[in-house]
Design a protein around this motif. Structure first.
Motif, mmCIF file in Angstrom:
data_model
loop_
_atom_site.group_PDB
_atom_site.id
_atom_site.type_symbol
_atom_site.label_atom_id
_atom_site.label_comp_id
_atom_site.label_asym_id
_atom_site.label_seq_id
_atom_site.Cartn_x
_atom_site.Cartn_y
_atom_site.Cartn_z
ATOM 1 N N ASP A 101 -36.405 71.594 -23.117
ATOM 2 C CA ASP A 101 -37.437 72.288 -23.888
ATOM 3 C C ASP A 101 -36.822 73.240 -24.918
ATOM 4 O O ASP A 101 -35.594 73.315 -25.059
ATOM 5 N N GLY A 102 -37.670 73.936 -25.642
ATOM 6 C CA GLY A 102 -37.214 74.784 -26.730
ATOM 7 C C GLY A 102 -36.570 76.079 -26.310
ATOM 8 O O GLY A 102 -36.211 76.901 -27.181
ATOM 9 N N THR A 103 -36.380 76.265 -24.999
ATOM 10 C CA THR A 103 -35.622 77.423 -24.508
ATOM 11 C C THR A 103 -34.293 76.991 -23.893
ATOM 12 O O THR A 103 -33.594 77.806 -23.299
ATOM 13 N N ALA A 104 -33.964 75.715 -23.989
ATOM 14 C CA ALA A 104 -32.751 75.096 -23.433
ATOM 15 C C ALA A 104 -32.909 74.692 -21.973
ATOM 16 O O ALA A 104 -31.961 74.167 -21.375
ATOM 17 N N ALA A 105 -34.073 74.897 -21.381
ATOM 18 C CA ALA A 105 -34.279 74.512 -19.988
ATOM 19 C C ALA A 105 -34.394 72.998 -19.859
ATOM 20 O O ALA A 105 -35.027 72.338 -20.688
ATOM 21 N N ILE A 106 -33.782 72.441 -18.824
ATOM 22 C CA ILE A 106 -33.924 71.017 -18.519
ATOM 23 C C ILE A 106 -35.208 70.841 -17.713
ATOM 24 O O ILE A 106 -35.319 71.296 -16.582
ATOM 25 N N ARG A 107 -36.194 70.199 -18.333
ATOM 26 C CA ARG A 107 -37.482 69.991 -17.679
ATOM 27 C C ARG A 107 -37.488 68.758 -16.783
ATOM 28 O O ARG A 107 -38.280 68.689 -15.822
ATOM 29 N N ALA A 108 -36.646 67.780 -17.085
ATOM 30 C CA ALA A 108 -36.586 66.561 -16.268
ATOM 31 C C ALA A 108 -35.295 65.828 -16.580
ATOM 32 O O ALA A 108 -34.713 65.973 -17.659
ATOM 33 N N SER A 109 -34.839 65.036 -15.613
ATOM 34 C CA SER A 109 -33.732 64.107 -15.840
ATOM 35 C C SER A 109 -34.059 62.804 -15.138
ATOM 36 O O SER A 109 -34.821 62.773 -14.168
ATOM 37 N N TYR A 110 -33.469 61.726 -15.650
ATOM 38 C CA TYR A 110 -33.765 60.392 -15.134
ATOM 39 C C TYR A 110 -32.507 59.545 -15.205
ATOM 40 O O TYR A 110 -31.845 59.476 -16.245
ATOM 41 N N ASP A 111 -32.157 58.897 -14.101
ATOM 42 C CA ASP A 111 -31.032 57.968 -14.050
ATOM 43 C C ASP A 111 -31.549 56.541 -14.168
ATOM 44 O O ASP A 111 -32.471 56.133 -13.461
ATOM 45 N N LYS A 112 -30.930 55.772 -15.064
ATOM 46 C CA LYS A 112 -31.341 54.391 -15.345
ATOM 47 C C LYS A 112 -31.420 53.575 -14.059
ATOM 48 O O LYS A 112 -30.459 53.495 -13.286
ATOM 49 N N LEU A 113 -32.580 52.965 -13.840
ATOM 50 C CA LEU A 113 -32.811 52.226 -12.603
ATOM 51 C C LEU A 113 -32.184 50.830 -12.622
ATOM 52 O O LEU A 113 -31.604 50.389 -11.638
ATOM 53 N N HIS A 114 -32.328 50.132 -13.719
ATOM 54 C CA HIS A 114 -31.911 48.728 -13.805
ATOM 55 C C HIS A 114 -30.622 48.633 -14.618
ATOM 56 O O HIS A 114 -30.564 49.078 -15.763
ATOM 57 N N LEU A 115 -29.598 48.039 -14.041
ATOM 58 C CA LEU A 115 -28.283 47.974 -14.670
ATOM 59 C C LEU A 115 -28.066 46.606 -15.319
ATOM 60 O O LEU A 115 -28.438 45.570 -14.763
ATOM 61 N N PHE A 116 -27.425 46.621 -16.475
ATOM 62 C CA PHE A 116 -27.288 45.447 -17.341
ATOM 63 C C PHE A 116 -26.059 44.644 -16.925
ATOM 64 O O PHE A 116 -24.933 44.925 -17.335
ATOM 65 N N ASP A 117 -26.263 43.635 -16.093
ATOM 66 C CA ASP A 117 -25.202 42.729 -15.639
ATOM 67 C C ASP A 117 -25.534 41.326 -16.131
ATOM 68 O O ASP A 117 -26.259 40.575 -15.470
ATOM 69 N N VAL A 118 -25.027 40.954 -17.298
ATOM 70 C CA VAL A 118 -25.421 39.672 -17.893
ATOM 71 C C VAL A 118 -24.243 39.027 -18.614
ATOM 72 O O VAL A 118 -23.280 39.699 -19.011
ATOM 73 N N ALA A 130 -20.481 47.659 -12.295
ATOM 74 C CA ALA A 130 -19.084 47.813 -11.882
ATOM 75 C C ALA A 130 -18.654 49.271 -11.902
ATOM 76 O O ALA A 130 -17.708 49.651 -11.206
ATOM 77 N N ALA A 131 -19.334 50.090 -12.698
ATOM 78 C CA ALA A 131 -18.964 51.505 -12.784
ATOM 79 C C ALA A 131 -20.136 52.441 -12.530
ATOM 80 O O ALA A 131 -19.943 53.561 -12.058
ATOM 81 N N TYR A 132 -21.346 51.988 -12.830
ATOM 82 C CA TYR A 132 -22.509 52.878 -12.786
ATOM 83 C C TYR A 132 -23.329 52.655 -11.528
ATOM 84 O O TYR A 132 -23.513 51.516 -11.071
ATOM 85 N N ALA A 133 -23.855 53.747 -10.996
ATOM 86 C CA ALA A 133 -24.793 53.685 -9.878
ATOM 87 C C ALA A 133 -26.213 53.692 -10.431
ATOM 88 O O ALA A 133 -26.505 54.414 -11.389
ATOM 89 N N PRO A 134 -27.123 52.906 -9.854
ATOM 90 C CA PRO A 134 -28.505 52.904 -10.349
ATOM 91 C C PRO A 134 -29.243 54.160 -9.911
ATOM 92 O O PRO A 134 -28.900 54.795 -8.904
ATOM 93 N N GLY A 135 -30.275 54.506 -10.665
ATOM 94 C CA GLY A 135 -31.141 55.603 -10.263
ATOM 95 C C GLY A 135 -31.990 55.244 -9.063
ATOM 96 O O GLY A 135 -32.036 54.080 -8.633
ATOM 97 N N GLU A 136 -32.693 56.245 -8.554
ATOM 98 C CA GLU A 136 -33.469 56.042 -7.329
ATOM 99 C C GLU A 136 -34.913 56.508 -7.449
ATOM 100 O O GLU A 136 -35.648 56.488 -6.461
ATOM 101 N N ARG A 137 -35.336 56.923 -8.662
ATOM 102 C CA ARG A 137 -36.696 57.440 -8.797
ATOM 103 C C ARG A 137 -37.187 57.239 -10.220
ATOM 104 O O ARG A 137 -36.400 57.193 -11.164
ATOM 105 N N ALA A 138 -38.506 57.097 -10.340
ATOM 106 C CA ALA A 138 -39.170 57.093 -11.641
ATOM 107 C C ALA A 138 -39.613 58.520 -11.959
ATOM 108 O O ALA A 138 -39.878 59.311 -11.050
ATOM 109 N N VAL A 139 -39.688 58.843 -13.254
ATOM 110 C CA VAL A 139 -39.903 60.236 -13.654
ATOM 111 C C VAL A 139 -40.926 60.319 -14.785
ATOM 112 O O VAL A 139 -40.840 59.577 -15.769
ATOM 113 N N VAL A 140 -41.889 61.235 -14.646
ATOM 114 C CA VAL A 140 -42.757 61.647 -15.742
ATOM 115 C C VAL A 140 -42.632 63.149 -15.899
ATOM 116 O O VAL A 140 -42.324 63.872 -14.945
#
Length: 273
Positions: A101-118, A130-140
């Protein structure tokens, strides 16, 4: 409601990427935006994992995140920092986005759920898991533009995530990305428009573009899409900052015309015969 989108060609130097981000924050605020959206991997884009390892640190140590928070506070602007490559305490990486937000506060964070292995027909091969762990939650998260649902790049192909976000009240869906050119040319516009139409929600997708220092190329075409599926902004292939107006009543109007949220039902078990 005015939003700003930053289309970047991120490189392998986090300090250089941070300067692009902080300049964009100042420009977005000066242009009257309520919120700035940046792409996936805004702080570092490097497919050489041995070289990248030295630059990937914990959230608390990340200088790009610190610079963006400081610039957001200076400008009084909300920022969706599309994502950063960060290190977990166990040593694995995460692809993590932030709403600041406009005061520098982190209001939310989200870790990518689906990893691109193609493996693509062009010969490109990607193994995020191979290097990244998937997220575990959806965020609004509530923002000046409305309730925002968070996703990252490859998540776009999984409509159940976006349904869960709109069920949780999201009226805007954000999809920061670093789409490859082959997949972007084939699927980017149609998938983003589909997610907007299915959820009668705005979709904002800030993207990486062009030829990067690590040798990859990305598709660009950062998009803002209205809840009826109309393209409000297409940034083409140039790295730039752009603005888009999001009409206040568009979501309400779209959901009144075709009430897809109200009509949703739990899917019964599939019978095989």
């Amino acid at each position: 409601m005015k939003a700003a989108l930053l289309q970047m060609t991120s490189g392998i130097d986090p300090a250089a990427n941070a300067r692009v981000l902080t300049d964009a924050i100042a420009e977005a605020a000066a242009g009257g935006a309520a919120m700035l959206f940046t792409p996936e991997m805004s702080g570092l884009l490097d497919r050489d994992r041995r070289r990248a390892d030295a630059a990937i640190v914990t959230e608390e140590e990340d200088r790009v995140l610190a610079a963006v928070r400081e610039a957001a506070a200076k400008a009084g602007l909300w920022v969706h920092l599309g994502s950063l490559a960060l290190r977990r305490p166990d040593g694995r990486y995460v692809n993590r986005g932030f709403v600041i937000d406009g005061t520098a506060a982190i209001r939310a964070s989200y870790d990518k759920l689906h990893l691109f292995d193609v493996d693509l027909p062009t010969g490109e091969s990607w193994r995020e898991s191979a290097a990244y762990a998937p997220g575990e939650r959806a965020v609004v998260v509530d923002t000046p533009l409305g309730r925002l649902g968070l996703a990252i790049c490859y998540d776009l192909r999984f409509p159940g995530l976006f349904q869960a976000l709109s069920d949780a009240g999201a009226t805007i869906l954000s999809v920061p990305a670093a789409f490859t050119r082959p997949t972007g040319a084939a699927h980017w516009h149609v998938l983003l428009r589909a997610r907007a139409i299915e959820n009668a929600a705005f979709v904002i997708a800030a993207a990486q573009t062009g030829e990067h220092q690590d040798g990859r190329t990305t598709f660009g075409h950062s998009l803002a899409i209205g809840p009826w599926g109309e393209v409000l902004l297409d940034m083409g292939e140039a790295a730039a900052l752009a603005f888009v107006d999001l009409p206040d009543d568009a979501v309400t109007a779209a959901r009144a015309r075709v009430p897809v949220i109200a009509h949703r039902r739990a899917i019964p078990p599939v019978e095989a015969s």
